[in-house]
Design a protein around this motif. Structure first.
Motif, PDB file in Angstrom:
ATOM      1  N   GLY A 181      -8.585  -9.627 -12.552  1.00 18.69           N
ATOM      2  CA  GLY A 181      -8.775  -9.596 -11.110  1.00 18.69           C
ATOM      3  C   GLY A 181      -9.377  -8.311 -10.578  1.00 18.69           C
ATOM      4  N   TYR A 182      -9.433  -7.272 -11.401  1.00 17.92           N
ATOM      5  CA  TYR A 182      -9.967  -5.989 -10.936  1.00 17.92           C
ATOM      6  C   TYR A 182     -11.485  -5.873 -11.080  1.00 17.92           C
ATOM      7  N   TYR A 183     -12.085  -6.773 -11.825  1.00 20.02           N
ATOM      8  CA  TYR A 183     -13.497  -6.615 -12.128  1.00 20.02           C
ATOM      9  C   TYR A 183     -14.396  -7.203 -11.039  1.00 20.02           C
ATOM     10  N   THR A 184     -15.645  -6.857 -11.096  1.00 23.06           N
ATOM     11  CA  THR A 184     -16.626  -7.379 -10.135  1.00 23.06           C
ATOM     12  C   THR A 184     -17.720  -8.175 -10.831  1.00 23.06           C
ATOM     13  N   ALA A 185     -17.632  -8.291 -12.146  1.00 28.33           N
ATOM     14  CA  ALA A 185     -18.544  -9.140 -12.921  1.00 28.33           C
ATOM     15  C   ALA A 185     -17.769  -9.660 -14.121  1.00 28.33           C
ATOM     16  N   TRP A 186     -18.002 -10.923 -14.481  1.00 29.31           N
ATOM     17  CA  TRP A 186     -17.225 -11.573 -15.524  1.00 29.31           C
ATOM     18  C   TRP A 186     -18.133 -12.123 -16.608  1.00 29.31           C
ATOM     19  N   TYR A 187     -17.559 -12.417 -17.747  1.00 29.22           N
ATOM     20  CA  TYR A 187     -18.235 -12.755 -18.993  1.00 29.22           C
ATOM     21  C   TYR A 187     -18.756 -11.470 -19.644  1.00 29.22           C
ATOM     22  N   TRP A 188     -19.056 -11.580 -20.939  1.00 26.54           N
ATOM     23  CA  TRP A 188     -19.559 -10.426 -21.676  1.00 26.54           C
ATOM     24  C   TRP A 188     -20.863  -9.897 -21.083  1.00 26.54           C
ATOM     25  N   ASP A 189     -21.650 -10.793 -20.455  1.00 27.85           N
ATOM     26  CA  ASP A 189     -22.920 -10.350 -19.878  1.00 27.85           C
ATOM     27  C   ASP A 189     -22.870 -10.175 -18.365  1.00 27.85           C
ATOM     28  N   GLY A 190     -21.697 -10.398 -17.756  1.00 23.41           N
ATOM     29  CA  GLY A 190     -21.535 -10.170 -16.325  1.00 23.41           C
ATOM     30  C   GLY A 190     -22.234 -11.177 -15.444  1.00 23.41           C
ATOM     31  N   ARG A 191     -22.506 -12.364 -15.963  1.00 23.43           N
ATOM     32  CA  ARG A 191     -23.300 -13.322 -15.175  1.00 23.43           C
ATOM     33  C   ARG A 191     -22.527 -13.951 -14.024  1.00 23.43           C
ATOM     34  N   ALA A 192     -21.209 -13.971 -14.080  1.00 21.35           N
ATOM     35  CA  ALA A 192     -20.417 -14.489 -12.963  1.00 21.35           C
ATOM     36  C   ALA A 192     -20.072 -13.339 -12.032  1.00 21.35           C
ATOM     37  N   THR A 193     -20.269 -13.527 -10.746  1.00 19.33           N
ATOM     38  CA  THR A 193     -20.050 -12.447  -9.780  1.00 19.33           C
ATOM     39  C   THR A 193     -18.781 -12.631  -8.956  1.00 19.33           C
ATOM     40  N   THR A 194     -18.059 -13.737  -9.146  1.00 17.08           N
ATOM     41  CA  THR A 194     -16.737 -13.922  -8.549  1.00 17.08           C
ATOM     42  C   THR A 194     -15.822 -14.521  -9.603  1.00 17.08           C
ATOM     43  N   LEU A 195     -14.538 -14.251  -9.484  1.00 15.02           N
ATOM     44  CA  LEU A 195     -13.587 -14.832 -10.426  1.00 15.02           C
ATOM     45  C   LEU A 195     -13.526 -16.345 -10.252  1.00 15.02           C
TER      46      LEU A 195
END
Length: 334
Positions: A109-123
C-alpha cells in the motif's frame, strides 16, 4: 544514478516518521501488529475501513473469484512464504506460466507503482489486472458468481451499499492488501531498544548493509525498498532479455530495469530476483555484492564490494532478522 523521485520521497518520508514501535489493531482484516510503519495512504475514492478490509480478505482467499473456480488470489501469495509462492516463476489459472517471480505484497500500500516494471499506477488497477491475467477471470462474470452468495450479498450492502461488482470487488481487495504491513520482526525489536533481539552477527551484518556493502542505497528502511528501477545485469546474455521498465517508459535507460524488491521477510520469500534465478538468500547477496554480470545498461551502484565469506554471512544473518512474526488467521468464507 537516477534523480530523486516522488517514490523515493515517499519512502524517505516514511523513514522520517519512525517514532518507535506502535500497535495498530486491524480487527478481522489482517492482524494486530507492532511496527514502525504508519497506516499507508488511501485513495480518496477507496478509504480503508475494518469492514471493507475484512471483506477483501475473504475475497483474497476465495477461489470463486477466478475464471474456473480453481485458484484464489492467495494462490500466489502465502503468508508463511512472506506473501510469495516459493516458485521461481508463478503459475496462472489454466496452466500458463508467468515470466517473472511473484513479488511479496508486504507493505504494498505504500508504493506508487506496481509490478516489477511499474506498469500499474494504482493498487486497485494492479488488483484488476491480476484478477484478469493471473487467475483468468472476466471480472463482470466473476462478480456475478460472488453476487450469488448470500453472505457476500449482506457484506457488500454493509460496506458499499451495493451488490458486488467488478469495481467494488477490486476496491475491497485493495483495502485488504493495504493492511498487509510487515509486523514486528526481530530487527524492529532491536531498533526499538531490545539489544537481545538479534545476534552479534546480525548486528554486524546491518553495519555492513548500511556501510561497506552499500545495500542501503536501494533498500532503504523501513520498507527496505526505494521503489526505483535498476538494471542489475541479470538479463545479460539471455537470448530474449526481459526489457523490464523500458516496456512502460520506452526510455533506453530503463532497459532491463526492475523495481527494487522489499527485503521484509526476504529470508522466507525465495527464490530471488525478478526472474527467480537464484535459489538461496546467500546466493542473492553474493550476486549483488559481486557487482553482478556485465551489462552496458547496468546501474553504476552495482560494484564489487570485496566482501569476505564472513561478511556475506553476517549480511544474511541481518536479513533473516527482517522476517515478520505477526499473527495471521485465514478468513472463513461465506
Amino acid at each position: 544514478m537516477k534523480a530523486i523521485s516522488r517514490r523515493w520521497l515517499l519512502a524517505a518520508g516514511i523513514a522520517a516518521a519512525l517514532i518507535g514501535c506502535i500497535t495498530v489493531p486491524q480487527d478481522g482484516a489482517g492482524y494486530a501488529r507492532s511496527s514502525a510503519l504508519p497506516a499507508p495512504p488511501d485513495p480518496a475514492d477507496n478509504p480503508t475501513t475494518p469492514a471493507k478490509a475484512a471483506l477483501g480478505k475473504q475475497l483474497f482467499f476465495d477461489a470463486r473469484l477466478s475464471g474456473d473456480g480453481s485458484m484464489a488470489c492467495q494462490g500466489c501469495h502465502f503468508r508463511h512464504l512472506g506473501w510469495t509462492d516459493g516458485l521461481a516463476l508463478s503459475r496462472k489459472v489454466g496452466g500458463g506460466m508467468n515470466t517473472r517471480h511473484t513479488p511479496s505484497v508486504y507493505n504494498t500500500g505504500y508504493y506508487t507503482a506496481w509490478y516489477w516494471d511499474g506498469r500499474a499506477t494504482t493498487l486497485e488497477g494492479q488488483v484488476t489486472a491480476a484478477w484478469k491475467a493471473q487467475i483468468g477471470a472476466d471480472p463482470v462474470k466473476a462478480a456475478a458468481v460472488i453476487a450469488a452468495v448470500p453472505g457476500y450479498q449482506v457484506e457488500f450492502q454493509k460496506v458499499f451499499g451495493a451488490p458486488p461488482d467488478a469495481d467494488n470487488i477490486a476496491k475491497a481487495l485493495a483495502a485488504f492488501l493495504r493492511t498487509l504491513n510487515s509486523g514486528e520482526a526481530p530487527w524492529d525489536r532491536h531498533a526499538a531498544g531490545d539489544k537481545t533481539a538479534v545476534s552479534a552477527a546480525a548486528a554486524a551484518g546491518y553495519e555492513l548493509f548500511v556501510g561497506k556493502g552499500g545495500c542501503v542505497a536501494c533498500h532503504k528502511p523501513p520498507l527496505f525498498s526505494d521503489s526505483q528501477f535498476y538494471n542489475i545485469g541479470l538479463e545479460a546474455g539471455k537470448p530474449k532479455p526481459d526489457v523490464g521498465r523500458n516496456a512502460v517508459t520506452k526510455n533506453p535507460a530503463d532497459l532491463s530495469a526492475f523495481k527494487t524488491p522489499t527485503l521484509r521477510s526476504v529470508g522466507i520469500s525465495g527464490p530471488y530476483f525478478h526472474d527467480g534465478s537464484v535459489t538461496s538468500l546467500e546466493g542473492a547477496v553474493r550476486y549483488m555484492a559481486s557487482g553482478g554480470r556485465a551489462d552496458a545498461n547496468k546501474s553504476t551502484l552495482l560494484i564489487d564490494r570485496k566482501l569476505s565469506d564472513q561478511e556475506i554471512g553476517q549480511i544474511v544473518a541481518f536479513l533473516n532478522t527482517l522476517t515478520s512474526e505477526e499473527r495471521f488467521e485465514p478468513p472463513k468464507l461465506p
